[in-house]
Write an enzyme that holds these catalytic residues in place. Sequence first.
Site: not given
Ligand code: TPP
Lengths: 337, 337
Positions: B238, B242, B250
């Site tokens: 990435r 985020h 962090y």
């Molecule tokens: C059920 C749920 N819990 C929490 C979130 C909040 N949230 C959005 S993106 C994210 C992190 C996702 O990480 P990852 O699956 O590794 O994907 P990346 O963002 O790194 O591409 C979180 C916790 C959400 N959208 N849905």
Amino acid sequence: MTQQVAERELTMSRAMVEAIKQEMEANEEVFVMGEDIADYGGIFSSTTGLLDEFGRDRVMDVPISETAFIGAAVGAAQAGMRPIAELMFVDFFGVAMDQIYNQMAKNTYMSGGAVSVPMVLMTAVGGTYSDAGQHSQTLYGTFAHLPGMKVVVPSNAYDAKGLMHSAIRDDDPVVFMFHKRLMGLGWMPSPEGPKNTVPEEPYTIPFGQADIKREGADATVVTLGLHVHRACEAARELADEGIETEIIDLRTLVPFDTKTVVDSVRKTGRLIVVDEDYRSFGLTGEVVARVAEHALDDLEEVRRLAIPDVPIPYARPLETALNPSAKQIADAIRDTQ
Amino acid sequence: MYDNMVTARYYEERLQEEYLEGKQPAFDISAGPIPGELHLAAGHEASGAGVCQHLRDDDTVTGPHRPHHIAIAKGVDLKKMTAEIFGRETGLCRGKGGHMHLFDPSVNFACSGIIAQGCPTAVGAAMAAKKRGLDSVAVAFLGEGAIDQGGFFESLNLAQVQQLPVVFVIEDNDWAISMPKDRVTDVKDGSMRAKGHGMPGERVDSNDAIAVYEAAKKAVSRARNGNGPTLLEVQVHRHMGHFMGDAEAYRPDDELERIKKLDPIPRLEQDLLNEGVDQSELDEIRTKAHERVDEAIAWAKEQPEPEPHEALEDVFHNPPEEWVEAANMAAAQEGDD
Ligand SMILES: Cc1ncc(C[n+]2csc(CCOP(=O)(O)OP(=O)(O)O)c2C)c(N)n1
């Protein structure tokens, strides 16, 4: 000590964090868990600084697994601890609703009172910044409709701190719903109002006591959260026209302060309920029904402003059209006169 | 594949520029030409491109909240997708969905902002194909953070037990917002989780786009030939925060420098040159891709925003009578204003 308590204003997020911190200092059994609550300090700054103070044992980042960690909070609470679990956006409740509704909210009753679940589920609610249908809901009505959990919706920093102290000390599960727009985040400006004077020492605000934000004889506006501020804006405008609006900030939905609402309508005869949740089968209907049950003879006019049973849209003109504005509130009040 | 990767990279660079307009110097998420949150995927391109290269329009893809590179590789209409991101009436979802919730049924692409919840619907698409005796397949993309979610495990199990034509693709970028993988799981290689379900799993590095292509080829043809599901994990990176506006306090200082060296695009370029492709050919592909992106963005920005009353449309495909009346009234009122 008390002499030098200075008047200080805090944002709502700082006030919430201060309450959590003081409860954690006072009671070893209080701990916090959720996604991005440790190093990040909570996406909406609801736990900023706690990691540094209390370490990872008591301020725990957890895997993205709401069923597991909200359920774990239920289990820890039943074991006598006082967990605070953060569900990042209320919209995500769906993946963990069994733990919330069939466990957290029901175990006390289904055990015939043998079990208590002293936990706080805190969660961000609300739209107005184009985050679309899965990230902008308030869902106040959903949680208040399902029995067994207390539901708290602060509109300002003073209330947020007092209600958070009460929530953590309560022996029942409390859903603490904070509106993102009120938190005082640098990247999402708040309206005037939520940042206010907050005492440093711990204090509690009892559940089930609505706050009369403004007194008036001509109309009663019952609302909560962000819309307390929009209603106040509308009331200021109407005061210039000679219409005096009474504004009631509900502060908690369960328990619900029927008396304050009914007394006000007895005085004004006109009820306007403003909510950022969906219109049908929800808070607005509930408030009107309670008033009708208790003060039907005094009720002359009723208006409901809420999201008209449509998922929250993304594009700005669409979202703005659905979310009750200060102008729409003012128009509705005028309309009842 | 190269075309899709350079299109996606440039697209994200341009969106970043557009997004920040009006949001600087003080970042306000509700300001600027692009509403709402924006999750960019620079560094993820090889997974979308390498997998979707094997897919046809009748194959289904479900994407996560970081969807653009996958959507581009699946052949989602770039102009309409861009208009959607800008919240315009002619966008893929008429301004209702926004960047995390793109739906393009013409190429069977959909995505959701709720973590891992594209997995069950991908399983459903595969189920439909199998029941109808078609040889189309379904692919669910999700992040490494999302694989702790119950919906993912349940989908693996259902797909395996029914031998459905599904490929699950984990994009492992080491971070879930602020949470590093090693704090939330002890399983370093997410594809290992396939073992527990009795299905094949493989992990590849996106630094090598051709390796991703080869692994996906096996998985997709397995599914297409009726041999059941596969779990792939692609190590991606990435490059950005985020979401736009994430200060990334962090993230360790040297990490960005390190991962930018692992950029899959220059590596693929080099591989292609080594195979005898002419530099001028690559330049031409890149120039065309940039033109296409610039054109899509320019077009999208000229598109009208939706009218407020449109917020009431599309809740149902077969709306109840009263619903139609309410929407018509709102439209008429707007006409009067
Ligand atoms: C059920 C749920 N819990 C929490 C979130 C909040 N949230 C959005 S993106 C994210 C992190 C996702 O990480 P990852 O699956 O590794 O994907 P990346 O963002 O790194 O591409 C979180 C916790 C959400 N959208 N849905």
